[in-house]
Design a protein around this motif. Structure first.
Motif, short mmCIF file in Angstrom:
data_model
loop_
_atom_site.label_atom_id
_atom_site.label_comp_id
_atom_site.label_asym_id
_atom_site.label_seq_id
_atom_site.Cartn_x
_atom_site.Cartn_y
_atom_site.Cartn_z
N MET A 221 -16.57 -23.77 -67.57
CA MET A 221 -16.38 -24.86 -66.61
C MET A 221 -17.32 -24.73 -65.42
N VAL A 222 -17.43 -23.51 -64.93
CA VAL A 222 -18.30 -23.28 -63.77
C VAL A 222 -19.76 -23.52 -64.13
N GLU A 223 -20.16 -23.04 -65.29
CA GLU A 223 -21.55 -23.22 -65.71
C GLU A 223 -21.87 -24.69 -66.00
N GLU A 224 -20.87 -25.45 -66.42
CA GLU A 224 -21.07 -26.87 -66.72
C GLU A 224 -21.50 -27.65 -65.46
N VAL A 225 -21.09 -27.17 -64.30
CA VAL A 225 -21.49 -27.83 -63.05
C VAL A 225 -22.63 -27.07 -62.35
N GLY A 226 -23.30 -26.20 -63.12
CA GLY A 226 -24.49 -25.54 -62.63
C GLY A 226 -24.27 -24.37 -61.68
N GLU A 227 -23.10 -23.72 -61.77
CA GLU A 227 -22.81 -22.60 -60.88
C GLU A 227 -22.39 -21.38 -61.70
N THR A 228 -22.06 -20.30 -61.00
CA THR A 228 -21.54 -19.09 -61.65
C THR A 228 -20.29 -18.63 -60.90
N ALA A 247 -7.59 -11.42 -63.60
CA ALA A 247 -8.14 -10.90 -62.34
C ALA A 247 -9.22 -9.86 -62.62
N ARG A 248 -8.97 -8.99 -63.58
CA ARG A 248 -9.98 -7.97 -63.92
C ARG A 248 -11.27 -8.62 -64.41
N LYS A 249 -11.14 -9.64 -65.25
CA LYS A 249 -12.33 -10.29 -65.79
C LYS A 249 -13.06 -11.09 -64.71
N VAL A 250 -12.34 -11.73 -63.82
CA VAL A 250 -12.97 -12.44 -62.69
C VAL A 250 -13.81 -11.47 -61.88
N THR A 251 -13.23 -10.31 -61.57
CA THR A 251 -13.94 -9.31 -60.78
C THR A 251 -15.16 -8.80 -61.52
N GLU A 252 -15.02 -8.58 -62.81
CA GLU A 252 -16.14 -8.11 -63.63
C GLU A 252 -17.31 -9.09 -63.59
N LEU A 253 -16.99 -10.39 -63.49
CA LEU A 253 -18.03 -11.42 -63.48
C LEU A 253 -18.47 -11.81 -62.08
N GLY A 254 -18.04 -11.04 -61.08
CA GLY A 254 -18.55 -11.24 -59.72
C GLY A 254 -17.69 -12.09 -58.82
N GLY A 255 -16.53 -12.57 -59.32
CA GLY A 255 -15.64 -13.35 -58.47
C GLY A 255 -14.77 -12.46 -57.60
N ILE A 256 -14.08 -13.08 -56.65
CA ILE A 256 -13.24 -12.35 -55.69
C ILE A 256 -11.81 -12.86 -55.82
N VAL A 257 -10.90 -12.01 -56.29
CA VAL A 257 -9.50 -12.39 -56.45
C VAL A 257 -8.80 -12.21 -55.11
N VAL A 258 -8.35 -13.32 -54.52
CA VAL A 258 -7.80 -13.25 -53.16
C VAL A 258 -6.27 -13.28 -53.14
N THR A 259 -5.62 -13.72 -54.21
CA THR A 259 -4.15 -13.72 -54.24
C THR A 259 -3.63 -13.32 -55.61
N ILE A 311 -4.85 -21.26 -47.89
CA ILE A 311 -5.80 -20.21 -48.26
C ILE A 311 -7.10 -20.86 -48.71
N ASP A 312 -8.19 -20.44 -48.10
CA ASP A 312 -9.50 -20.95 -48.51
C ASP A 312 -9.88 -20.33 -49.85
N ALA A 313 -10.19 -21.18 -50.82
CA ALA A 313 -10.56 -20.68 -52.15
C ALA A 313 -11.39 -21.74 -52.86
N ASP A 314 -12.09 -21.29 -53.89
CA ASP A 314 -12.90 -22.18 -54.72
C ASP A 314 -12.20 -22.57 -56.01
N ILE A 315 -11.38 -21.64 -56.52
CA ILE A 315 -10.78 -21.77 -57.85
C ILE A 315 -9.32 -21.37 -57.78
#
Length: 446
Positions: A221-228, A247-259, A311-315
């Motif tokens: 989904m993220v790549e479909e809109v040209g992002e990572t 959460a583990r996979k998000v972190t592995e791919l560079g995302g930040i799990v905030v909640t 909470i400010d978040a992207d996803i």
């Protein structure tokens, strides 16, 4: 809905099952998505496609007597909804939770039928469970309940008939007890349950599968809109297997799990949660998430639902339970910057929430597509049991990633055929409906 046939079937269903709120919600949302397909195929009315689609093959309900640690006999109610075997043996989880009732089991079985069809694997749809609450029960009480539950359930399941798995309140421990009791009654048929502990014939990678699969779908989904995912702030509800491994996979791919959260409260850290602490609390010890603040006192503790906090978040990845996000909470997500919502649970957004996402251009993925990774690996576990071999974790993960990528692509293509570009919910419903209708036509009026 404007199609006369669609409206007639839904109105009749609503009159017949007016008390089954969750089931009606699932059917209504599905009918809205597939209406353009029905418009193009008026012959479906003559074949009663929709009428056959919304009635399960059978519903089994039974009482479960068990003895608690005080010697008192307790009684719970249990269900197995075998919704459709068009695509193969019935397949779907077992849930132990006080909220379990026939409506929830039917909605879950209905959704499971289409989810399983999206995997491309030969599995039908079912769901089961009981209003038994495993919280605050001793190990022996849980074992006695599960053994009694399995004694009755065993009459209706089998490796080529119906293969249950786990769900809320049912993990490897409970599945292990089910296998033991089933073998005691029917002999050594290991393949009748999936989600088994690995030494008992389970698949490597099954525990992580739903969470990892969710993130593989999200990455598309993220790549479909040209992002990572790099640097994206991700809200996750829940803290069980799905939420934790997502959460583990998000972190592995560079995302930040905030909640992350549990049924009572949530924790929030804009810099990213310490997942090792989450593992120790929730995965290893089954403690309340509020104890996270004992090791991390600067983190914000939120009473109640995480979706009620600003909470400010992207996803956002709701991974807890059905209808956990309503319209007001969805609007709060939009106001706080969320652009993508992907479901890790079954129908965690209610109809009002989905409407908010559509009105505000939020990219939204339904559970029947984005959380299909768990059942996909369950089907792979069935394959391994059949050939009496165990695949490596790497092979299972590769298969899972391929399946989730294929589901994403099928959703995109199905939505585009009906002018619904990037509407993953419509795409998932249309693609799975087309799969099921093809099988219905092959099988005839059964």
């Amino acid at each position: 809905m404007k199609n006369a046939y669609v409206n007639r079937v839904y109105d009749n269903l609503e009159k017949k099952y007016s008390h089954e709120v969750e089931f009606l919600q699932a059917v209504h949302e599905f009918f809205e998505a597939i209406e353009p397909v029905i418009d193009e195929h008026p012959e479906y009315e003559k074949d009663a496609i929709l009428e056959r689609l919304v009635e399960p093959d059978r519903i089994i309900s039974f009482r479960v007597p068990w003895v608690d640690d005080e010697g008192q006999v307790q009684i719970n109610t249990a269900y197995r909804v075998q919704f459709s075997s068009l695509n193969g043996p019935y397949k779907g989880g077992i849930r132990f939770h006080p909220s379990v009732n026939q409506s929830i089991m039917k909605f879950l079985g209905f959704e499971q039928t289409f989810k399983n069809s999206l995997t491309g694997l030969p599995i039908g749809g079912a769901k089961g469970g009981s209003d038994f609450d495993p919280k605050n029960k001793s190990e022996h009480e849980i074992m006695r309940f599960v053994q009694s539950f399995t004694t009755e359930l065993s009459k209706y399941i089998g490796a080529d008939e119906d293969v249950p798995a786990g769900d809320i309140g049912v993990g490897g421990r409970e599945i292990g007890y089910m296998i033991g009791q089933y073998k005691r009654i029917n002999g050594p048929e290991a393949g009748v349950f999936t989600g088994k502990p690995v030494p008992a014939g389970g698949s490597l990678g099954r525990t992580e599968a739903t969470g990892h699969g969710l993130i593989y779908f999200l990455r598309n989904m993220v790549e479909e809109v040209g992002e990572t995912l790099e640097g994206k702030k991700v809200m996750i509800s829940g803290s069980g297997n799905v939420a934790y491994y997502a959460a583990r996979k998000v972190t592995e791919l560079g995302g930040i799990v905030v909640t992350m959260s549990d049924s009572n409260s949530a924790v929030y850290d804009p810099e990213g949660l310490d997942l090792d602490t989450i593992q120790a609390l929730k995965v290893d010890d089954r403690e309340r998430i509020a104890r996270y603040t004992e090791e991390h006192p600067d983190v914000t503790h939120i009473e109640g639902s995480v979706w009620d906090a600003d909470i400010d978040a992207d996803i956002a990845l709701p991974c807890a339970t059905q209808n956990e996000i309503d319209g007001d909470q969805a609007q709060r997500l939009v106001d706080n910057g969320v652009k993508i919502v992907a479901e890790g649970a079954n129908m965690p957004n209610n109809s009002d929430a989905v409407k908010v996402y559509r009105e505000n251009g939020v990219h939204y993925a339904p559970g029947k597509a984005s959380n299909a990774g768990g059942v996909a690996v369950s089907a792979l576990e069935m394959s391994q049991n059949s050939i009496r071999l165990q695949w490596t974790a790497e092979r299972v993960e590769e298969e899972l990633e391929t399946i989730m990528n294929d589901i994403f692509q099928n959703c995109v293509e199905a939505a585009a055929r009906y002018g619904r570009e990037l509407d993953y919910a419509a795409g998932a419903d249309i693609a799975s409906f087309e799969n099921i209708v093809t099988l219905m036509q092959i099988h005839g009026a059964v």
